[in-house]
Scaffold this active site. Structure first.
Site, short mmCIF file in Angstrom:
data_model
loop_
_atom_site.label_atom_id
_atom_site.label_comp_id
_atom_site.label_asym_id
_atom_site.label_seq_id
_atom_site.Cartn_x
_atom_site.Cartn_y
_atom_site.Cartn_z
N HIS A 103 42.18 29.85 33.02
CA HIS A 103 42.16 30.21 31.59
C HIS A 103 41.90 31.70 31.33
O HIS A 103 41.84 32.12 30.18
CB HIS A 103 41.10 29.34 30.89
CG HIS A 103 41.26 29.23 29.41
ND1 HIS A 103 40.33 29.72 28.51
CD2 HIS A 103 42.25 28.69 28.67
CE1 HIS A 103 40.73 29.46 27.29
NE2 HIS A 103 41.89 28.84 27.34
N LYS A 158 42.51 35.68 30.81
CA LYS A 158 43.59 36.45 30.18
C LYS A 158 43.26 37.91 30.42
O LYS A 158 42.78 38.60 29.51
CB LYS A 158 43.66 36.23 28.66
CG LYS A 158 43.69 34.79 28.19
CD LYS A 158 42.37 34.41 27.55
CE LYS A 158 42.36 33.02 26.95
NZ LYS A 158 43.20 32.01 27.50
N ASP A 215 46.20 49.76 37.95
CA ASP A 215 45.84 50.74 38.99
C ASP A 215 44.41 50.59 39.51
O ASP A 215 43.78 51.61 39.84
CB ASP A 215 46.06 52.19 38.47
CG ASP A 215 47.54 52.50 38.28
OD1 ASP A 215 48.38 51.81 38.89
OD2 ASP A 215 47.85 53.42 37.51
#
Lengths: 218, 218
Positions: B153, B155, B160
């Site tokens: 779940h 996000k 870099d």
């Protein structure tokens, strides 16, 4: 000569002790003043937070052991609960989904203790099976919700307008026990202000005085 | 006397100009060095990001105006895309749901430019209607997913190994255009390390070599 040396050594020891105390006090003060910066990852290891809730309900009361077989160690869940229970004045909650009974008990406890709790949630999710919103409303906690087709998808809490708790975690038992999730806990004035402003915007926007009903639109 | 005064005034002007230049350079250097700390709130105002994508695809090429009627101003979406397109070496993505075609184009563009893109996603959501996972796999981007009943779940994105982009926002057009969402963008070594470590743990755990299949369990 021997007496002078002994006196010098005693002065040296006293000086060293004073220095050590000063350093220890400075470190303790720095630790107290250092703002919280914590990252919690879920799923949390299973744990019992009854002792935490009992201590918050009756500070200083003798601990009663919980009969459940779970350990009461340091886990992502226990850390989250500790941060929430540190609230003294206010707790602003902006939660898409809130169905975890343990977290609802923690919030209710703060409300009973006189902390000003405000809760914003999503209209489509607040009626789902297991939702704690009704229970919290019943306990007298102010709840507001959206009236849109889009989701109120935030998952953040602000403790005492000072500490921001935000991430991917919905306040559900499934998320805590089974999902890969993250929560940031930060005492950072800039971030807190941005989220507090967002909370106040939403709180005003979802004021029931602004709700529109189908009958009015006819 | 007049000539001396004029020479003095000229020296004064030159000194002031040199000082102003030095201050401007110092401010510019400080701005460049200052780590990014940004909070984005959604829904984003509608905007066109074609110019951003075109500039990233062919830096310096003459801008071709997009025929769409949307403004190309400064919005939460354009800021998010700008941060993503700043990747030069790597982009690590850990996304529950990825169905926004615009963000998929940005990721594909980075992949074509030689940026090492790795994507972790949720098994139950990657096959949903509109999911961009198939398209990204087809383009040659490495994708791994879970095998659990719990959701992957998170996000978040890491640019870099330096910049963390995390929040409540799933990468869907609905979330960007219609939901109340938040995204933090931070260049902070401590937070980046915590999330990079989580990414590497998940990346290894979801290695296809570790997948188990029903037939093997029989």
């Amino acid at each position: 000569m021997g007496a002078m040396r002994a006196a010098g050594a005693a002065r040296g020891v006293a000086l060293a002790a004073a220095l050590a105390t000063a350093v220890a006090l400075a470190v303790a003060a720095w630790r107290r003043a250092r703002p919280v910066r914590e990252v919690l990852f879920f799923p949390s290891r299973p744990c019992c937070i009854e002792a935490l809730l009992a201590e918050a309900a009756e500070p200083g009361a003798p601990a009663r052991p919980c009969p459940c077989p779970l350990p009461s160690g340091d886990t992502a869940l226990s850390r989250l609960v500790r941060r929430l229970l540190s609230a003294r004045r206010s707790l602003d909650l902006c939660l898409f989904s809130f169905s975890c009974p343990l977290l609802a008990r923690a919030v209710q406890l703060l409300h009973r203790r006189g902390v000003r709790v405000r809760l914003v949630t999503d209209a489509q999710y607040m009626g789902m099976h297991g939702s704690q919103i009704g229970r919290l409303r019943h306990a007298g906690i102010q709840v507001r919700h959206d009236q849109h087709s889009g989701y109120m998808h935030h998952k953040f809490a602000i403790v005492d307008r000072r500490m921001l708790i935000t991430g991917s975690l919905n306040w559900t038992t499934q998320a805590i026990q089974s999902n890969r999730e993250n929560v940031l806990v930060v005492e950072d004035a800039e971030y807190v202000k941005a989220f507090q402003d967002e909370f106040e915007r939403i709180w005003e926007e979802y004021n029931p005085a602004n709700y529109s009903f189908f009958s009015e639109r006819q």
